[in-house]
Design a protein around this motif. Sequence first.
Motif, PDB file in Angstrom:
ATOM      1  N   LEU A   1      44.999  47.592 -22.458  1.00  0.00           N
ATOM      2  CA  LEU A   1      44.458  49.175 -22.482  1.00  0.00           C
ATOM      3  C   LEU A   1      43.955  49.189 -21.198  1.00  0.00           C
ATOM      4  N   GLY A   2      44.399  49.962 -20.306  1.00  0.00           N
ATOM      5  CA  GLY A   2      43.647  50.522 -18.968  1.00  0.00           C
ATOM      6  C   GLY A   2      42.465  51.335 -19.349  1.00  0.00           C
ATOM      7  N   PHE A   3      41.549  51.362 -18.587  1.00  0.00           N
ATOM      8  CA  PHE A   3      40.260  52.168 -18.441  1.00  0.00           C
ATOM      9  C   PHE A   3      39.956  52.868 -17.258  1.00  0.00           C
ATOM     10  N   PHE A   4      39.892  54.122 -16.999  1.00  0.00           N
ATOM     11  CA  PHE A   4      39.701  54.663 -15.969  1.00  0.00           C
ATOM     12  C   PHE A   4      38.721  55.964 -15.966  1.00  0.00           C
ATOM     13  N   PRO A   5      37.395  55.750 -16.344  1.00  0.00           N
ATOM     14  CA  PRO A   5      36.820  56.996 -16.634  1.00  0.00           C
ATOM     15  C   PRO A   5      36.067  57.609 -15.515  1.00  0.00           C
ATOM     16  N   GLY A   6      35.511  58.662 -15.718  1.00  0.00           N
ATOM     17  CA  GLY A   6      34.382  59.178 -14.634  1.00  0.00           C
ATOM     18  C   GLY A   6      35.136  60.375 -13.615  1.00  0.00           C
ATOM     19  N   SER A   7      36.457  60.485 -13.971  1.00  0.00           N
ATOM     20  CA  SER A   7      37.397  61.509 -13.122  1.00  0.00           C
ATOM     21  C   SER A   7      37.644  61.009 -11.676  1.00  0.00           C
ATOM     22  N   THR A   8      37.210  59.746 -11.488  1.00  0.00           N
ATOM     23  CA  THR A   8      37.475  59.210 -10.209  1.00  0.00           C
ATOM     24  C   THR A   8      38.815  59.618  -9.655  1.00  0.00           C
ATOM     25  N   ILE A   9      40.009  59.472 -10.474  1.00  0.00           N
ATOM     26  CA  ILE A   9      41.049  60.082  -9.881  1.00  0.00           C
ATOM     27  C   ILE A   9      41.089  61.283  -9.284  1.00  0.00           C
ATOM     28  N   GLY A  10      40.136  62.330  -9.488  1.00  0.00           N
ATOM     29  CA  GLY A  10      40.084  63.488  -8.924  1.00  0.00           C
ATOM     30  C   GLY A  10      39.451  63.252  -7.385  1.00  0.00           C
ATOM     31  N   ASN A  11      39.103  62.145  -6.781  1.00  0.00           N
ATOM     32  CA  ASN A  11      38.648  61.840  -5.458  1.00  0.00           C
ATOM     33  C   ASN A  11      39.719  61.642  -4.644  1.00  0.00           C
ATOM     34  N   MET A  12      41.161  61.620  -5.310  1.00  0.00           N
ATOM     35  CA  MET A  12      42.225  61.680  -4.536  1.00  0.00           C
ATOM     36  C   MET A  12      43.213  62.613  -4.367  1.00  0.00           C
ATOM     37  N   ILE A  13      43.676  62.852  -3.248  1.00  0.00           N
ATOM     38  CA  ILE A  13      44.847  64.093  -3.215  1.00  0.00           C
ATOM     39  C   ILE A  13      45.809  63.571  -4.266  1.00  0.00           C
ATOM     40  N   PRO A  14      46.720  64.982  -4.606  1.00  0.00           N
ATOM     41  CA  PRO A  14      47.764  64.676  -5.607  1.00  0.00           C
ATOM     42  C   PRO A  14      48.772  63.413  -5.440  1.00  0.00           C
ATOM     43  N   HIS A  15      49.057  63.343  -4.266  1.00  0.00           N
ATOM     44  CA  HIS A  15      50.417  62.359  -4.040  1.00  0.00           C
ATOM     45  C   HIS A  15      49.691  61.034  -4.246  1.00  0.00           C
ATOM     46  N   SER A  16      48.575  60.910  -3.619  1.00  0.00           N
ATOM     47  CA  SER A  16      47.732  59.330  -3.803  1.00  0.00           C
ATOM     48  C   SER A  16      47.422  59.280  -5.409  1.00  0.00           C
ATOM     49  N   SER A  17      47.112  60.139  -6.077  1.00  0.00           N
ATOM     50  CA  SER A  17      46.678  59.960  -7.509  1.00  0.00           C
ATOM     51  C   SER A  17      47.945  59.449  -8.096  1.00  0.00           C
ATOM     52  N   VAL A  18      49.248  59.967  -7.854  1.00  0.00           N
ATOM     53  CA  VAL A  18      50.414  59.663  -8.580  1.00  0.00           C
ATOM     54  C   VAL A  18      50.583  57.966  -8.272  1.00  0.00           C
ATOM     55  N   ASP A  19      50.429  57.750  -6.878  1.00  0.00           N
ATOM     56  CA  ASP A  19      50.671  56.599  -6.540  1.00  0.00           C
ATOM     57  C   ASP A  19      50.009  55.612  -7.297  1.00  0.00           C
ATOM     58  N   LEU A  20      48.483  56.059  -7.791  1.00  0.00           N
ATOM     59  CA  LEU A  20      47.568  55.036  -8.243  1.00  0.00           C
ATOM     60  C   LEU A  20      47.964  54.764  -9.531  1.00  0.00           C
ATOM     61  N   LEU A  21      48.439  55.967 -10.315  1.00  0.00           N
ATOM     62  CA  LEU A  21      48.845  55.856 -11.735  1.00  0.00           C
ATOM     63  C   LEU A  21      50.127  54.946 -11.848  1.00  0.00           C
ATOM     64  N   ARG A  22      51.000  54.994 -10.813  1.00  0.00           N
ATOM     65  CA  ARG A  22      52.231  54.041 -10.786  1.00  0.00           C
ATOM     66  C   ARG A  22      51.662  52.788 -10.747  1.00  0.00           C
ATOM     67  N   ALA A  23      50.736  52.524  -9.799  1.00  0.00           N
ATOM     68  CA  ALA A  23      50.270  51.236  -9.460  1.00  0.00           C
ATOM     69  C   ALA A  23      49.499  50.725 -10.776  1.00  0.00           C
ATOM     70  N   MET A  24      48.835  51.338 -11.338  1.00  0.00           N
ATOM     71  CA  MET A  24      48.319  50.960 -12.567  1.00  0.00           C
ATOM     72  C   MET A  24      49.354  50.623 -13.626  1.00  0.00           C
ATOM     73  N   LYS A  25      50.377  51.126 -13.827  1.00  0.00           N
ATOM     74  CA  LYS A  25      51.269  51.044 -14.619  1.00  0.00           C
ATOM     75  C   LYS A  25      51.789  49.573 -14.492  1.00  0.00           C
ATOM     76  N   ALA A  26      52.102  49.304 -13.197  1.00  0.00           N
ATOM     77  CA  ALA A  26      52.769  48.243 -12.784  1.00  0.00           C
ATOM     78  C   ALA A  26      51.705  47.131 -12.954  1.00  0.00           C
ATOM     79  N   SER A  27      50.387  47.316 -12.761  1.00  0.00           N
ATOM     80  CA  SER A  27      49.478  46.189 -13.090  1.00  0.00           C
ATOM     81  C   SER A  27      49.497  46.005 -14.590  1.00  0.00           C
ATOM     82  N   LEU A  28      49.188  47.073 -15.557  1.00  0.00           N
ATOM     83  CA  LEU A  28      49.080  46.749 -16.884  1.00  0.00           C
ATOM     84  C   LEU A  28      50.378  46.140 -17.426  1.00  0.00           C
TER      85      LEU A  28
END
Length: 318
Positions: A155-182
């Motif tokens: 169960l991944g946990f990413f609180p704080g809206s830290t995702i909002g500090n990234m521009i959209p294409h980087s936030s999509v990359d991050l979500l994909r990296a999280m999926k690969a890690s988990l």
Amino acid sequence: MLKPEIEDGQVTLADPAFRNDVLRGFASRPRAIPARWFYDRRGSELFEAITDLPEYYPTRTETAILRACCADIARLAGAGRAVVEFGSGSSTKTPILLRAVDPSAYVPIDISGDFLRESSAGLASAFPGLPVLPVEADFLHPIALPAQVADTPKLGFFPGSTIGNMIPHSSVDLLRAMKASLGEGAMLVIGMDRIKDVGVLEAAYDDAQGVTAAFNRNLLERINRELGGTIPLDAFRHSAIWNDDRARIEMHLEATRDVAFTIERHPFEMAAGETIHTENSHKYGPRDARILLRAGGWTPVGEWTDPNGLFAVILAEA
Ligand code: AVI
């Protein structure tokens, strides 16, 4: 060559990546420095102070939502997952989730070993018997998790809206990296700040006590301290503006007069009114949040918000 600096009586070396980002950032147009460099010791303390400000609604709102929805999350996710937190963990929010979901292990991931060790020790003593397995890594890229949790659903946990500090294409990359890690069968609890009244947003990033201004200006102090900069701090003011086209608060440092300074002997000039862009904090409408998650490979299965719709906590499955 790395330049030794004295911080809290200790000799430290300026990070070459910081030096590169700063020199490039001042030389480029528009001028910009990545927000990750806010978080030296002083910057992290100032961020903690921001989270308590009356104008900064995200932290207390998300905490209240989590308290109210964690039983639903536990029901939807099921017990026994390994909770994997992206970031070193908050002393308030993390225990709320851990208490509710009855995890088999807790795996905080952070690039800063110091923060990770501190928060892991706190969590381990608050949850005796729960294996706490910190991983020092950059979670922007897929990570190999500890062998102890290899066969456990995550169960991944990413609180704080830290995702909002990234521009959209980087936030999509991050979500994909999280999926690969988990891995297979993973779920993710993510906090995402909502679009709202511009006055509320701008006040949250330009508070009356000037704590956010100090947080922003600390970047200049850090440059002077660690990179031998000669930036006159009194020639810069904090600015936080809503960019409606991009649905984000932008923080800038604006020159209030013509200035000339050096950073590691490289000369720079800025005219009055010119800015250096230091942070983006994207906000999401309900559909925007769901579309972003889907673009990153996640399917939303639950969503909770506060009575005023300021902030959302979303549960998604891989
Ligand atoms: C860490 N991050 C989610 C904060 C935000 O709201 O974007 C950073 C921050 N910048 C100014 N105030 C808070």
